[in-house]
Write a protein that holds these residues in place. Structure first.
Motif, mmCIF file in Angstrom:
data_model
loop_
_atom_site.group_PDB
_atom_site.id
_atom_site.type_symbol
_atom_site.label_atom_id
_atom_site.label_comp_id
_atom_site.label_asym_id
_atom_site.label_seq_id
_atom_site.Cartn_x
_atom_site.Cartn_y
_atom_site.Cartn_z
ATOM 1 N N ARG A 65 0.985 -1.063 -0.005
ATOM 2 C CA ARG A 65 0.099 0.108 -0.034
ATOM 3 C C ARG A 65 0.998 1.276 -0.097
ATOM 4 N NH1 ARG A 65 -1.171 3.126 4.058
ATOM 5 N NH2 ARG A 65 -0.671 1.486 5.497
ATOM 6 N N ASP A 66 0.574 2.115 -0.716
ATOM 7 C CA ASP A 66 1.054 3.587 -0.650
ATOM 8 C C ASP A 66 0.412 4.673 0.410
ATOM 9 O OD1 ASP A 66 -0.903 4.681 -1.924
ATOM 10 O OD2 ASP A 66 -0.141 4.894 -3.870
ATOM 11 N N ASP B 16 1.569 -8.252 -13.309
ATOM 12 C CA ASP B 16 0.816 -8.951 -14.462
ATOM 13 C C ASP B 16 -0.568 -8.309 -14.885
ATOM 14 O OD1 ASP B 16 -0.953 -10.103 -12.508
ATOM 15 O OD2 ASP B 16 -0.414 -12.065 -12.802
ATOM 16 N N GLY B 17 -1.121 -7.352 -14.297
ATOM 17 C CA GLY B 17 -2.415 -6.831 -14.453
ATOM 18 C C GLY B 17 -3.209 -7.077 -13.244
ATOM 19 N N VAL B 18 -2.881 -7.990 -12.517
ATOM 20 C CA VAL B 18 -3.695 -8.633 -11.267
ATOM 21 C C VAL B 18 -2.797 -8.601 -10.063
ATOM 22 C CG1 VAL B 18 -4.974 -10.499 -10.294
ATOM 23 C CG2 VAL B 18 -5.270 -10.193 -12.793
ATOM 24 N N ARG B 19 -1.686 -9.049 -10.085
ATOM 25 C CA ARG B 19 -0.929 -9.207 -8.892
ATOM 26 C C ARG B 19 0.366 -8.558 -9.268
ATOM 27 N NH1 ARG B 19 -4.611 -13.055 -8.418
ATOM 28 N NH2 ARG B 19 -5.643 -13.402 -6.538
ATOM 29 N N PHE B 20 1.217 -8.279 -8.203
ATOM 30 C CA PHE B 20 2.479 -7.657 -8.078
ATOM 31 C C PHE B 20 3.466 -8.854 -7.533
ATOM 32 C CE2 PHE B 20 6.009 -5.332 -5.851
ATOM 33 C CZ PHE B 20 6.589 -4.817 -6.945
ATOM 34 N N LEU B 21 4.584 -9.031 -8.113
ATOM 35 C CA LEU B 21 5.343 -10.064 -7.579
ATOM 36 C C LEU B 21 6.588 -9.370 -7.269
ATOM 37 C CD1 LEU B 21 6.326 -13.184 -6.755
ATOM 38 C CD2 LEU B 21 7.039 -13.323 -9.202
ATOM 39 N N PRO B 22 6.988 -9.136 -6.073
ATOM 40 C CA PRO B 22 8.157 -8.575 -5.568
ATOM 41 C C PRO B 22 9.672 -9.438 -5.978
ATOM 42 C CG PRO B 22 6.660 -8.409 -3.887
ATOM 43 C CD PRO B 22 6.143 -9.426 -4.855
ATOM 44 N N LEU B 23 10.680 -8.452 -6.678
ATOM 45 C CA LEU B 23 11.734 -9.557 -6.967
ATOM 46 C C LEU B 23 12.884 -9.079 -6.318
ATOM 47 C CD1 LEU B 23 11.392 -9.888 -10.784
ATOM 48 C CD2 LEU B 23 10.665 -11.607 -9.105
ATOM 49 N N SER B 24 12.816 -7.819 -5.674
ATOM 50 C CA SER B 24 13.978 -7.155 -4.777
ATOM 51 C C SER B 24 13.429 -6.188 -4.094
ATOM 52 C CB SER B 24 15.038 -6.844 -5.764
ATOM 53 O OG SER B 24 14.666 -5.666 -6.449
ATOM 54 N N THR B 25 14.109 -5.712 -2.871
ATOM 55 C CA THR B 25 13.667 -4.666 -2.080
ATOM 56 C C THR B 25 15.081 -4.127 -1.513
ATOM 57 O OG1 THR B 25 12.448 -4.211 -0.139
ATOM 58 C CG2 THR B 25 13.915 -6.258 -0.007
ATOM 59 N N TRP B 26 14.776 -2.752 -1.103
ATOM 60 C CA TRP B 26 15.821 -2.007 -0.477
ATOM 61 C C TRP B 26 15.492 -1.409 0.642
ATOM 62 C CZ3 TRP B 26 20.909 -0.635 -3.191
ATOM 63 C CH2 TRP B 26 21.220 0.521 -2.357
ATOM 64 N N ALA B 27 15.879 -1.323 1.762
ATOM 65 C CA ALA B 27 15.230 -0.965 2.832
ATOM 66 C C ALA B 27 16.544 -0.209 3.725
ATOM 67 C CB ALA B 27 14.652 -1.791 3.781
ATOM 68 N N ASN B 28 16.507 0.742 4.385
ATOM 69 C CA ASN B 28 17.487 1.107 5.412
ATOM 70 C C ASN B 28 18.718 1.224 4.846
ATOM 71 O OD1 ASN B 28 15.148 1.271 7.205
ATOM 72 N ND2 ASN B 28 15.537 -0.824 7.762
ATOM 73 N N GLY B 29 18.710 1.662 3.484
ATOM 74 C CA GLY B 29 20.135 1.929 2.896
ATOM 75 C C GLY B 29 20.854 0.441 2.588
ATOM 76 N N LEU C 288 -1.664 -2.748 -4.049
ATOM 77 C CA LEU C 288 -1.524 -3.963 -5.193
ATOM 78 C C LEU C 288 -1.525 -5.204 -4.454
ATOM 79 C CD1 LEU C 288 1.187 -2.511 -7.480
ATOM 80 C CD2 LEU C 288 -1.223 -2.941 -8.069
ATOM 81 N N SER C 289 -2.230 -6.363 -4.652
ATOM 82 C CA SER C 289 -2.312 -7.725 -4.198
ATOM 83 C C SER C 289 -0.848 -8.308 -4.653
ATOM 84 C CB SER C 289 -3.251 -8.487 -4.925
ATOM 85 O OG SER C 289 -4.541 -7.772 -4.486
ATOM 86 N N LEU C 290 -0.216 -8.955 -3.515
ATOM 87 C CA LEU C 290 0.842 -10.195 -4.043
ATOM 88 C C LEU C 290 0.181 -11.420 -4.180
ATOM 89 C CD1 LEU C 290 3.358 -8.573 -1.052
ATOM 90 C CD2 LEU C 290 2.944 -7.798 -3.333
ATOM 91 N N PRO C 291 0.954 -11.948 -4.882
ATOM 92 C CA PRO C 291 0.448 -13.623 -5.054
ATOM 93 C C PRO C 291 0.111 -14.355 -3.867
ATOM 94 C CG PRO C 291 2.585 -13.226 -6.264
ATOM 95 C CD PRO C 291 2.400 -12.019 -5.143
ATOM 96 N N PRO C 292 -1.152 -15.145 -4.053
ATOM 97 C CA PRO C 292 -1.729 -16.031 -3.136
ATOM 98 C C PRO C 292 -0.533 -16.757 -2.676
ATOM 99 C CG PRO C 292 -3.049 -16.093 -5.031
ATOM 100 C CD PRO C 292 -1.589 -15.409 -5.466
ATOM 101 N N ARG C 293 -0.532 -17.138 -1.238
ATOM 102 C CA ARG C 293 0.491 -17.663 -0.553
ATOM 103 C C ARG C 293 1.687 -17.264 -0.459
ATOM 104 N NH1 ARG C 293 -3.186 -21.451 -2.641
ATOM 105 N NH2 ARG C 293 -1.525 -21.981 -4.383
ATOM 106 N N PHE C 294 1.955 -15.774 -0.749
ATOM 107 C CA PHE C 294 3.305 -15.189 -0.957
ATOM 108 C C PHE C 294 3.907 -15.445 0.321
ATOM 109 C CE2 PHE C 294 6.196 -11.331 -0.160
ATOM 110 C CZ PHE C 294 6.474 -11.484 -1.771
ATOM 111 N N GLY C 295 5.256 -15.975 0.407
ATOM 112 C CA GLY C 295 5.960 -16.477 1.468
ATOM 113 C C GLY C 295 6.972 -15.604 2.201
ATOM 114 N N TYR C 296 7.005 -14.397 1.806
ATOM 115 C CA TYR C 296 7.876 -13.403 2.366
ATOM 116 C C TYR C 296 7.031 -12.094 2.959
ATOM 117 C CZ TYR C 296 11.319 -16.285 0.047
ATOM 118 O OH TYR C 296 11.999 -17.268 -0.268
#
Length: 180
Positions: free
Chosen positions: A133-134, A167-180, A140-148
């Motif tokens: 959420r922004d 994909d038009g329905v769900r967002f699949l995170p591939l990477s993250t950047w947090a706290n530098g 945006l919804s993440l995939p069902p049973r998203f493990g992270y």
């Protein structure tokens, strides 16, 4: 179209297909805030030709394949590989990102996934599923049973930077950047 820029390697995904693997490596340019996709098809024990470290930064020249929505590219040359000092800037508004997605999808309805770079989002559970959420309340919804989901939730206290495929329905995170 050929573009020389400073490119951040922001995502990588390997998918197994029948007798091969397909590796998709996403790059994001510093100057134009544009994404590029390098695709390697791997048969047997073949290794990918794009062996750059994930989250590294390189000075590179890319040649984009002809398309109404140029995304896929070929790496012509690369040099000066280094580690990033900061994450590249992404969209702070999911609504704005969806407007861009709609424009691209209208121009190219065969596009299966669209790269999104979002910043200052939080991960949370909504009706048993994970969402991002922004600050405006769009999500945006993440995939069902998203493990992270819990990992993203823990990292997103001060706003999270996420790169992934939509994909038009769900967002699949591939990477993250947090706290530098």
């Amino acid at each position: 179209e050929t573009i020389t820029d400073t490119w951040h390697i922001v995502g990588r995904r390997v998918e197994a297909e029948v007798s091969r693997k397909v590796q998709r490596t996403y790059l994001w340019s510093e100057k134009s805030s544009r994404s590029a996709l390098l695709v390697d098809v791997l048969h047997g024990t073949k290794t990918a030709s794009t062996r750059f470290f994930f989250f590294s930064v390189l000075e590179a020249t890319l040649n984009f394949y002809t398309s109404f929505t140029p995304l896929r590219a070929e790496l012509l040359s690369a040099q000066k590989v280094r580690q990033p000092e900061n994450a590249v800037e992404g969209e702070t508004s999911i609504k704005s990102a969806m407007t861009n997605f709609t424009t691209v999808k209208t121009a190219n309805p065969w596009l299966r996934s669209y790269p999104l770079l979002l910043q200052d989002v939080v991960a949370e559970q909504h009706e048993g599923n994970w969402i991002i959420r922004d600050s405006e309340g769009y999500f945006l919804s993440l995939p069902p049973r998203f493990g992270y989901g819990w990992y993203l939730r823990a990292l997103s206290a001060d706003g999270l930077w996420l790169f992934g495929e939509y994909d038009g329905v769900r967002f699949l995170p591939l990477s993250t950047w947090a706290n530098g």
